[in-house]
Scaffold this motif. Structure first.
Motif, PDB file in Angstrom:
ATOM      1  N   THR A  35      59.738  87.297  62.335  1.00  0.00           N
ATOM      2  CA  THR A  35      61.020  87.250  61.634  1.00  0.00           C
ATOM      3  C   THR A  35      62.003  86.410  62.433  1.00  0.00           C
TER       4      THR A  35
ATOM      5  N   ASN B 120      59.010  85.401  58.025  1.00  0.00           N
ATOM      6  CA  ASN B 120      59.962  86.077  57.161  1.00  0.00           C
ATOM      7  C   ASN B 120      61.376  85.730  57.602  1.00  0.00           C
TER       8      ASN B 120
ATOM      9  N   THR C 100      69.681  92.082  46.962  1.00  0.00           N
ATOM     10  CA  THR C 100      68.469  91.926  47.765  1.00  0.00           C
ATOM     11  C   THR C 100      67.901  93.282  48.173  1.00  0.00           C
TER      12      THR C 100
ATOM     13  N   ASN D  18      66.007  94.973  45.350  1.00  0.00           N
ATOM     14  CA  ASN D  18      64.772  94.298  44.931  1.00  0.00           C
ATOM     15  C   ASN D  18      63.857  94.021  46.118  1.00  0.00           C
ATOM     16  N   LYS D  19      63.915  94.869  47.109  1.00  0.00           N
ATOM     17  CA  LYS D  19      63.094  94.673  48.299  1.00  0.00           C
ATOM     18  C   LYS D  19      61.606  94.608  47.935  1.00  0.00           C
ATOM     19  N   GLY D  20      60.948  93.586  48.461  1.00  0.00           N
ATOM     20  CA  GLY D  20      59.527  93.410  48.192  1.00  0.00           C
ATOM     21  C   GLY D  20      59.210  92.665  46.908  1.00  0.00           C
ATOM     22  N   ASP D  21      60.230  92.376  46.100  1.00  0.00           N
ATOM     23  CA  ASP D  21      60.038  91.702  44.818  1.00  0.00           C
ATOM     24  C   ASP D  21      60.759  90.357  44.861  1.00  0.00           C
ATOM     25  N   SER D  22      60.032  89.302  45.183  1.00  0.00           N
ATOM     26  CA  SER D  22      60.661  87.991  45.329  1.00  0.00           C
ATOM     27  C   SER D  22      61.234  87.489  44.010  1.00  0.00           C
TER      28      SER D  22
ATOM     29  N   GLU E 242      60.599  84.256  48.774  1.00  0.00           N
ATOM     30  CA  GLU E 242      59.375  84.800  49.362  1.00  0.00           C
ATOM     31  C   GLU E 242      59.615  85.270  50.792  1.00  0.00           C
TER      32      GLU E 242
ATOM     33  N   ALA F 144      62.070  88.469  50.730  1.00  0.00           N
ATOM     34  CA  ALA F 144      61.648  89.687  50.036  1.00  0.00           C
ATOM     35  C   ALA F 144      61.380  90.879  50.955  1.00  0.00           C
ATOM     36  N   PRO F 145      60.728  90.713  52.122  1.00  0.00           N
ATOM     37  CA  PRO F 145      60.478  91.893  52.976  1.00  0.00           C
ATOM     38  C   PRO F 145      61.744  92.506  53.575  1.00  0.00           C
TER      39      PRO F 145
ATOM     40  N   THR G  66      63.329  91.892  56.353  1.00  0.00           N
ATOM     41  CA  THR G  66      63.170  92.219  57.772  1.00  0.00           C
ATOM     42  C   THR G  66      64.331  91.642  58.572  1.00  0.00           C
TER      43      THR G  66
END
Length: 359
Positions: free
Chosen positions: A24, A46, A91, A94-98, A167, A170-171, A173
């Motif tokens: 990251t 990330n 953001t 919608n974590k994890g959903d790009s 992309e 999305a995580p 981090t």
């Protein structure tokens, strides 16, 4: 320097049967490009959400300073903070959903300008109550206006809603531990001063790492070297001012801890005065004293101060005795009342004998 260190770190990891498949960081390509070129295995990056919000804030602030928007809503600091808060909300939800992040970021500017057709009910309250809806943090609760401003804001937010950025984002981090370590090391190895060519550089970095891992207890850890290592707190004219103030306002437990850790105090004023005329080490010329001796000095100075007060309004006058002479008399343990008693019993000769030094 940072890219080279990152490449070395990633390439040395397999020697310990470890591979860093994901890291990251901010969106600075100076580190990402060398990792992709020189690291022998595949590494995915990330985006740091904290750096991303800082970058967005900077872009919005620069827009407000460098552009003029006539007949548009003001792009004030309050509005900038609100736009960044909207970015944080969409953001996080919608974590994890790009794809979800892309769509939500694209809807932020239209939402603020009164177009709620692409808003999600999770963070936009217009759809649940369109008749009475007002923006909580925009001026007067009204929609923003101005085509030029809307166009510029869309250009900025579109940069954060591309496929590649979404992309990486999305995580969600971040790297607070790295930032914390960087802050600690920076406090001991400051960037504004070049320590890279100094022998102290490695020790400064090691102290930062030790403080991060062990907190301040690393100071009391005994050295494993064969040399006699002590901790010296050095200050200019510290034996007269800093040390007495420190110890006078501290509890006995603090003084005992200093003694247990072999902490010494030193006054560099003595070092400057002597100019290292004698063949002694810097520590010897600095007047190093232990914590116990420093505590005794504080007691002595406090007692001398109390005795000096007895001369106020009596002999403490430029015509009779100056301040330095009062300090010497009080430092010897004599008060004004003592001199009165001596004069009453033995007269002038008694005072001379008491105050003068023997031949």
């Amino acid at each position: 320097m940072e890219p080279a260190a990152a490449v070395e770190l990633f390439n040395r990891a397999p020697d310990q049967s470890v591979k860093f498949s994901v890291y990251t960081g901010d969106d600075d390509s100076t580190t990402e490009a060398p990792i992709r070129e020189k690291v022998t295995y595949e590494v995915e990056k990330n985006s740091d959400i904290i750096h991303m919000k800082r970058s967005l804030t900077t872009s919005l602030y620069n827009l407000s300073q460098n552009e003029k928007f006539d007949n548009c809503s003001p792009l004030s600091q309050k509005v900038i903070n609100y736009l960044v808060k909207c970015f944080s909300y969409v953001t996080a939800q919608n974590k994890g959903d790009s794809k979800g992040i892309q769509a939500a970021i694209k809807s932020i500017v239209p939402h603020d300008f009164g177009d709620h057709s692409s808003c999600e009910t999770g963070w936009c309250k217009f759809k649940s109550n369109p008749g009475t809806y007002k923006h909580k943090e925009l001026p007067y609760g009204k929609d923003m206006h101005g085509k030029k401003l809307e166009l510029e804001l869309n250009n900025i937010f579109n940069d954060y809603s591309t496929d590649a950025v979404a992309e990486k984002l999305a995580p969600l981090t971040n790297s607070p531990r790295n930032e914390a370590l960087n802050s600690v090391i920076g406090s001991k190895n400051q960037k504004i001063t070049f320590y890279g060519g100094s022998e102290s550089n490695d020790f400064r970095v090691a102290c930062g790492v030790a403080q991060t891992n062990l907190r301040y207890t690393y100071i009391s850890t005994k050295s494993r070297t064969n040399k006699n290592v002590v901790t010296v707190l050095l200050g200019h004219n510290s034996l007269t001012f800093d040390i007495p103030v420190l110890l006078r306002n501290s509890e006995s437990a603090f003084k005992e801890r200093l003694q247990a850790m072999d902490v010494f105090f030193a006054d560099c004023l003595k070092l400057f005065k002597t100019l290292v005329r004698e063949n002694k080490t810097v520590v010897e010329n600095s007047g190093v004293v232990s914590a116990s001796h420093a505590a005794e000095d504080v007691i002595y100075l406090d007692r001398r101060h109390i005795l000096m007060q007895t001369f106020k309004g009596n002999l403490h006058h430029p015509q009779y005795l100056k301040k330095n002479m009062i300090e010497k008399i009080s430092g010897s343990g004599l008060a004004f009342q003592d001199l009165q008693r001596v004069y009453g019993r033995f007269g002038k000769e008694g005072l001379i004998a008491t105050l003068s030094q023997p031949p």
